[in-house]
Design a protein around this motif. Structure first.
Motif: not given
Length: 289
Positions: A1-10, A118-128, A253-257
């Protein structure tokens, strides 16, 4: 599970407990991060703090509550974590630009941009992935390093650390605090070590040098020692003047590394003889596993 998905759980956890007292430790634990690291990742990716996000969400939901119910303003205030109607009115007016009573009477919301969905970190994943290019770091294994230096206190909130840390270096050099470090073994290298993290976003930033002193006894007031653990690190080279790339490191870098940040301090090393006010010779080290 990547960082974005884990933060979305939070984020999902926050929504379930939005009307309860904010608990950063419990929130971070859902994502599997320490409280401090969760705050740092969240802020680097979004540009604002977890606490600010919670505040915006509560005020947005309070506004909806005012629109869709006939509950009194005090009841709405208490429902969304405010201890009094006065405190709620101040916060509400500061965010929406008007009192809750006036807001309730308006036919439409004054500005939809102030409403925090409600924030969606999937958007950040594609954007960053495309917007934040940076040179890949060098991965290397380091031996333990003993540092003695002067301890300063700062905080993640409101990007306080970004504005304060350059001043720490300046004060350290102008006061010649480096002369009080015993057994200086590499006086050409200045270390900046971020450590001793607290749940509210506070942390120590130690400015110092490598030392051959056997222990940290008999240091002058304000000085401390720390041993940087050995192990795997990502080494990032800073280019330009005053460039701080930590937002890109933690936000992109770190979330995608594919790596996890292990426990332990970040640190940066500046070659004081090669650096100028216009051009830094600095490397930043992030512990990995």
């Amino acid at each position: 599970m990547d960082h974005y998905t884990r933060i979305q759980l939070a984020i999902h956890y926050l929504e379930q407990h939005l009307q309860e007292e904010f608990d950063i430790r419990a929130t971070a634990a859902v994502a599997g991060f320490s409280a401090f690291h969760f705050q740092r990742l969240f802020q680097a990716i979004t540009g604002f703090t977890v606490l600010e996000y919670v505040r915006r969400r509560r005020l947005s939901e309070a506004a909806r509550h005012l629109r869709e119910s006939e509950h009194g303003i005090l009841d709405v205030a208490l429902a969304w974590g405010y201890q009094s109607q006065e405190a709620f009115t101040r916060a509400f007016a500061g965010h929406w630009g008007m009192t809750p009573a006036r807001f309730r009477k308006m036919q439409e919301e004054p500005c939809s941009l102030k409403s925090q969905s409600v924030i969606d970190f999937n958007d950040y994943r594609s954007r960053l992935g495309g917007d934040m290019y940076m040179r890949a770091p060098r991965l290397l294994t380091l031996n333990p390093i003993r540092i003695i230096g002067y301890e300063y206190m700062t905080n993640l909130n409101n990007d306080q650390h970004y504005s304060e840390i350059p001043g720490f270096y300046q004060e350290f050099g102008a006061s010649q605090k480096f002369m009080d470090i015993p057994e200086r073994s590499r006086p050409d290298l200045a270390y900046g070590v971020a450590c001793r993290f607290t749940d509210d976003g506070g942390f120590s930033f130690i400015v110092g040098e490598e030392s051959g002193a056997a222990d940290g006894q008999n240091l002058k007031p304000g000085f401390t020692w720390i041993e940087l653990p050995g192990g795997l690190y990502a080494e990032f080279t800073v280019e330009g003047s005053g460039q701080d790339i930590r937002k890109m490191i933690y936000g992109s870098w770190l979330p995608q590394s594919g790596y996890e940040r292990r426990e332990g301090p970040d640190f940066e090393v500046t070659d004081v003889w090669k650096s100028t006010p216009q051009q830094l010779d600095m490397k930043i080290y992030i512990p990995l596993k």
